[in-house]
Design a protein around this motif. Sequence first.
Motif, mmCIF file in Angstrom:
data_model
loop_
_atom_site.group_PDB
_atom_site.id
_atom_site.type_symbol
_atom_site.label_atom_id
_atom_site.label_comp_id
_atom_site.label_asym_id
_atom_site.label_seq_id
_atom_site.Cartn_x
_atom_site.Cartn_y
_atom_site.Cartn_z
ATOM 1 N N LEU A 115 0.825 -1.206 0.000
ATOM 2 C CA LEU A 115 0.000 0.000 0.000
ATOM 3 C C LEU A 115 0.861 1.259 0.000
ATOM 4 O O LEU A 115 0.466 2.297 -0.541
ATOM 5 N N GLN A 116 2.045 1.183 0.577
ATOM 6 C CA GLN A 116 2.939 2.337 0.646
ATOM 7 C C GLN A 116 3.786 2.496 -0.614
ATOM 8 O O GLN A 116 4.042 3.613 -1.060
ATOM 9 N N LYS A 117 4.222 1.384 -1.189
ATOM 10 C CA LYS A 117 5.202 1.431 -2.268
ATOM 11 C C LYS A 117 4.601 1.453 -3.673
ATOM 12 O O LYS A 117 5.109 2.131 -4.566
ATOM 13 N N SER A 118 3.545 0.675 -3.887
ATOM 14 C CA SER A 118 3.040 0.502 -5.244
ATOM 15 C C SER A 118 2.253 1.720 -5.722
ATOM 16 O O SER A 118 1.555 2.376 -4.940
ATOM 17 N N ARG A 119 2.379 1.992 -7.013
ATOM 18 C CA ARG A 119 1.594 3.056 -7.648
ATOM 19 C C ARG A 119 0.633 2.465 -8.678
ATOM 20 O O ARG A 119 0.004 3.179 -9.450
ATOM 21 N N THR A 120 0.510 1.141 -8.656
ATOM 22 C CA THR A 120 -0.343 0.430 -9.601
ATOM 23 C C THR A 120 -1.629 0.008 -8.906
ATOM 24 O O THR A 120 -1.587 -0.665 -7.860
ATOM 25 N N LYS A 121 -2.766 0.393 -9.462
ATOM 26 C CA LYS A 121 -4.044 0.138 -8.802
ATOM 27 C C LYS A 121 -4.263 -1.341 -8.530
ATOM 28 O O LYS A 121 -4.682 -1.734 -7.430
ATOM 29 N N ALA A 122 -3.986 -2.201 -9.522
ATOM 30 C CA ALA A 122 -4.235 -3.632 -9.351
ATOM 31 C C ALA A 122 -3.343 -4.219 -8.263
ATOM 32 O O ALA A 122 -3.763 -5.090 -7.496
ATOM 33 N N ASP A 159 6.665 -4.349 -7.610
ATOM 34 C CA ASP A 159 5.359 -4.892 -7.964
ATOM 35 C C ASP A 159 5.475 -6.325 -8.472
ATOM 36 O O ASP A 159 4.740 -7.224 -8.023
ATOM 37 N N ARG A 160 6.407 -6.540 -9.393
ATOM 38 C CA ARG A 160 6.552 -7.882 -9.994
ATOM 39 C C ARG A 160 7.038 -8.906 -8.971
ATOM 40 O O ARG A 160 6.531 -10.029 -8.907
ATOM 41 N N ASP A 161 8.029 -8.522 -8.185
ATOM 42 C CA ASP A 161 8.562 -9.468 -7.207
ATOM 43 C C ASP A 161 7.544 -9.752 -6.107
ATOM 44 O O ASP A 161 7.441 -10.883 -5.618
ATOM 45 N N MET A 162 6.781 -8.745 -5.692
ATOM 46 C CA MET A 162 5.797 -8.961 -4.641
ATOM 47 C C MET A 162 4.741 -9.964 -5.071
ATOM 48 O O MET A 162 4.490 -10.962 -4.379
ATOM 49 N N VAL A 163 4.126 -9.727 -6.229
ATOM 50 C CA VAL A 163 3.046 -10.626 -6.647
ATOM 51 C C VAL A 163 3.576 -12.023 -6.958
ATOM 52 O O VAL A 163 2.886 -13.021 -6.712
ATOM 53 N N GLY A 168 -1.583 -9.294 -13.609
ATOM 54 C CA GLY A 168 -0.892 -9.489 -14.878
ATOM 55 C C GLY A 168 0.618 -9.425 -14.766
ATOM 56 O O GLY A 168 1.325 -9.409 -15.791
ATOM 57 N N LEU A 169 1.144 -9.418 -13.531
ATOM 58 C CA LEU A 169 2.588 -9.243 -13.326
ATOM 59 C C LEU A 169 3.285 -10.482 -12.783
ATOM 60 O O LEU A 169 4.501 -10.461 -12.584
ATOM 61 N N VAL A 170 2.549 -11.554 -12.555
ATOM 62 C CA VAL A 170 3.160 -12.760 -11.994
ATOM 63 C C VAL A 170 4.124 -13.386 -13.000
ATOM 64 O O VAL A 170 3.780 -13.596 -14.169
ATOM 65 N N ASP A 171 5.335 -13.689 -12.548
ATOM 66 C CA ASP A 171 6.327 -14.411 -13.357
ATOM 67 C C ASP A 171 6.093 -15.901 -13.117
ATOM 68 O O ASP A 171 6.591 -16.470 -12.149
ATOM 69 N N PHE A 172 5.338 -16.537 -14.004
ATOM 70 C CA PHE A 172 4.953 -17.925 -13.786
ATOM 71 C C PHE A 172 6.134 -18.888 -13.897
ATOM 72 O O PHE A 172 6.129 -19.939 -13.249
ATOM 73 N N ASP A 173 7.130 -18.545 -14.683
ATOM 74 C CA ASP A 173 8.326 -19.391 -14.738
ATOM 75 C C ASP A 173 8.996 -19.447 -13.365
ATOM 76 O O ASP A 173 9.399 -20.521 -12.905
ATOM 77 N N GLN A 174 9.090 -18.285 -12.724
ATOM 78 C CA GLN A 174 9.687 -18.237 -11.391
ATOM 79 C C GLN A 174 8.802 -18.942 -10.374
ATOM 80 O O GLN A 174 9.306 -19.594 -9.452
ATOM 81 N N VAL A 175 7.494 -18.824 -10.524
ATOM 82 C CA VAL A 175 6.564 -19.499 -9.621
ATOM 83 C C VAL A 175 6.779 -21.012 -9.674
ATOM 84 O O VAL A 175 6.851 -21.679 -8.638
ATOM 85 N N VAL A 176 6.896 -21.555 -10.875
ATOM 86 C CA VAL A 176 7.092 -22.998 -11.025
ATOM 87 C C VAL A 176 8.397 -23.439 -10.371
ATOM 88 O O VAL A 176 8.449 -24.459 -9.680
ATOM 89 N N VAL A 177 9.444 -22.657 -10.555
ATOM 90 C CA VAL A 177 10.733 -22.993 -9.949
ATOM 91 C C VAL A 177 10.620 -23.010 -8.429
ATOM 92 O O VAL A 177 11.072 -23.944 -7.763
ATOM 93 N N GLN A 178 9.998 -21.991 -7.881
ATOM 94 C CA GLN A 178 9.898 -21.886 -6.427
ATOM 95 C C GLN A 178 9.001 -22.965 -5.841
ATOM 96 O O GLN A 178 9.263 -23.473 -4.751
ATOM 97 N N GLU A 179 7.946 -23.329 -6.567
ATOM 98 C CA GLU A 179 7.002 -24.319 -6.042
ATOM 99 C C GLU A 179 7.515 -25.752 -6.162
ATOM 100 O O GLU A 179 7.076 -26.624 -5.418
ATOM 101 N N THR A 180 8.421 -26.004 -7.092
ATOM 102 C CA THR A 180 8.840 -27.383 -7.363
ATOM 103 C C THR A 180 10.266 -27.701 -6.936
ATOM 104 O O THR A 180 10.675 -28.862 -6.986
ATOM 105 N N THR A 181 11.026 -26.702 -6.515
ATOM 106 C CA THR A 181 12.416 -26.924 -6.127
ATOM 107 C C THR A 181 12.548 -26.874 -4.613
ATOM 108 O O THR A 181 12.185 -25.872 -3.992
ATOM 109 N N ALA A 182 13.079 -27.942 -4.039
ATOM 110 C CA ALA A 182 13.292 -27.961 -2.590
ATOM 111 C C ALA A 182 14.365 -26.942 -2.229
ATOM 112 O O ALA A 182 15.417 -26.886 -2.864
#
Length: 230
Positions: free
Chosen positions: A65-72, A126-130, A178-192
């Motif tokens: 709420l303090q940092k982002s300037r993007t409504k979504a 924004d991108r890293d947070m989401v 619309g900012l989620v990096d799904f490649d990074q999500v898969v790596v984080q979710e599947t790598t111990a």
Amino acid sequence: MGGAVVTTLASLLYPAMLGVQKVNTAQDRVIATPATGALTEADRDFVVKVRAAALWEYPVGRMTLQKSRTKAVKTAGERLIDGVASLDAACRHAAGLLDITLPNQSSPQQQSFVFQLNAESGERFDRDMVTLVRAANGQILSTIANVRTTTRNSLIRALADRANDTVLEHITVMEKTGLVDFDQVVVQETTAPELPARDLTPPPPVAGQPQVVLPSPANSAASPSPSAGR
């Protein structure tokens, strides 16, 4: 809750480890037999995981709420605060009834997420947070499903139901930016994580330390505060 809670010494011990490195052979061990149904190590660890997640996602929502300037993204931050505060209240209530000791800090790994985001700004923040929040919620979703389908305790089932709804909402609102990096999500979710157990485990509270309470959405401008209760 009707009836006395019957506990063993093990039920009072803080979980030694959480996450993917948890020794699976002990997860179905019954550590207490309250009136709401047998409580296992997996049940107890689940409650601690929910609490630990709230303790890092709540400040991230406030930071957004303090940092982002993007409504979504700001909307995502608002929903994060809302959901986390409500779920944490339910978590603390269940823990009190089941005599489960909760942390007042998230794990060192989770704290590092907060430190990372605190140092960022603009589009990178924004991108890293989401992406971080989306991945973390994806990871705990499978844990919720496993606990919900195996627990014999009605309080744990109710908490799992609530956690499932909250996590799915957070996943959805992060994706809607619309900012989620799904490649990074898969790596984080599947790598111990190649981290020692101490980095994946929230520290136990200091003896006599009041329990940290996350303010409700109506009072979200306030800082997390200690409570005299458990």
